[in-house]
Design an enzyme around this catalytic site. Structure first.
Site: not given
Ligand code: F6P
Length: 419
Positions: A19, A23, A101, A142, A163, A222-223, A229, A274, A294, A360
């Protein structure tokens, strides 16, 4: 997941150890890892079966090997849990983790024979650790167990030590040269492997060799906002927007506030601009991994979701239908991303320092899914907004999560491009 021919037989991972040897910690890590990789994996904890059948709070002498009534009941619940695992294999389970165990040769032989008769391969996984780890386990896990719900902490510790002493009297370490086993000594300081063969067992061993119990936070982000974007286009390798640059600055401040002077942090980015630019102002070295790039959108790279819907309506609908398995023509699916990211998971487990991952949207989702033990198919739908750090702090068996939205706040509309 459909297993390959090589992995066709179901596999039982039978935990072994006194024990408080971690695990259950190992069993849960294995379960998270294999489920994330797509194996139907389930844990069968004999302690849970005992509590369900007999209630919690058995005193230490219940576990005394010289107490025949206790020993008979313990064997009964152990066999009940084993049968549940064998039934589950019948229903199509791939990997069952039998968490008990299993501390004597006779018990292990009984488990082995029943699995073998049912056509189930067996690998024993034994955890042996020194006193400090045991003390830490007793106090952290425990004392919170339902077995000690109404106990004063010191009385619980005392009962639990007794124990352990009962088990110690009859404990036999793994030594049968004919069986497949792994012995993990002092949480990976030494690993002994006997008769391990095949793709999945080898993959599992490499994972186990890197697992440890040093607690360190993981920061996942994320970046910063990139030019793509802003335009609503996916993929590509665009640089940060001015707002993204500002996030890089806020992120550096966030990290500086959380690490002590001279404390070392591991920072990983993808190999795309990015994420690298987002890390540029951090007070620490960074490494860029292609494996963290990504999801590859193939023929749809550089399009908006509306353009995909108009130009490739069949593809668009197929993705809506099964976002986890859908693979962009000449690109990837989420299932592919998991396989690509897997070596990073093993490397992440190995790290003992705090880790920051700047990635990403799709990659952040699969990493988060692994760390939080979510079913594979939920990964594509996890919301991870831009300009937000997900802080994951380890607790006894997993992570506690806290979100830190940082400046500049982009608001919901721009922070997540699709669901
Ligand atoms: O839009 C940003 C991003 O990182 C894309 O480059 C990528 O294709 C997408 O998000 C992934 O997200 P989803 O799977 O929701 O399309």
């Amino acid at each position: 997941m459909h297993l390959t021919q090589l992995d066709a037989a179901p596999l039982a991972l039978v935990m072994v150890g006194l024990p408080a040897r971690g695990k259950t910690y190992l069993a849960r890590k294995i379960q998270r890892y294999l489920s994330w990789l797509g194996y139907r994996t389930h844990g069968f904890n004999v302690g849970d079966y005992r509590r369900r059948r007999l209630g919690a709070k058995q005193p230490h002498d219940f576990f005394d090997p010289d107490n025949p009534a206790g020993a008979a009941l313990r064997r009964e619940v152990a066999m009940e849990a084993l049968q549940a695992m064998l039934d589950w294999f019948e229903e199509g389970g791939n990997v069952g983790i039998y968490d008990a165990t299993n501390s004597t040769h006779a018990r292990r032989q009984a488990v082995y024979e029943r699995c073998h008769t049912a056509g189930v391969r067996v690998i024993f996984i034994e955890s042996i650790c020194d006193r400090t780890v045991v003390e830490q386990n007793v106090r952290e896990t425990k004392l919170r167990s339902p077995d000690y719900a109404d106990f004063e902490p010191e009385r619980a510790v005392e009962d639990f030590r007794k124990r352990i002493a009962h088990y110690e009297r009859s404990y036999e370490t793994l030594a049968d040269p004919e069986k497949s086993y792994v012995k993990i000594i002092d949480v990976g300081r030494q690993v002994v492997i006997n008769r391990i063969e095949g793709y999945l067992p080898a993959r599992l061993i490499s994972f186990l060799m890197n697992v440890h119990n040093t607690r360190r936070p993981i920061w996942l982000t994320r970046h910063g906002e990139a030019e793509f974007n802003v335009r609503g286009t996916i993929g590509g390798d665009s640089p940060l927007s001015p707002a993204g640059e500002q996030y890089a600055h806020s992120l550096a401040q966030f990290l500086s506030e959380r690490i002590a002077d001279g404390e070392e942090v591991t920072v990983w980015t993808s190999a795309l601009r990015r994420t690298i630019q987002t890390a540029e102002q951090l007070p620490t070295e960074t490494s860029a991994w292609r494996a963290l790039n990504e999801i590859d959108a193939g023929i749809c790279d550089g399009m908006t979701y509306d353009q995909i819907k108009t130009r490739h309506p069949v593809e668009f609908a197929a993705r809506q239908n099964d976002k986890f398995r859908y693979r962009y023509p000449q690109g990837e699916s989420y299932a592919d991303v998991i396989q690509r990211v897997e070596p990073i998971i093993v490397e992440l487990e190995r790290q003992r320092r705090p880790v920051m991952l700047i990635v990403h949207q799709a990659v952040a989702r699969v990493l988060y899914g692994y760390l939080m033990g979510l079913p594979q198919e939920e990964c594509p739908h996890i919301a991870i907004p831009l300009h937000t750090v997900v802080q994951l702090t380890p607790n006894a068996y997993g992570y506690e999560e806290q979100l830190f939205p940082l400046e500049p706040d982009l608001g919901a509309a721009r922070s997540s491009s699709s669901s």
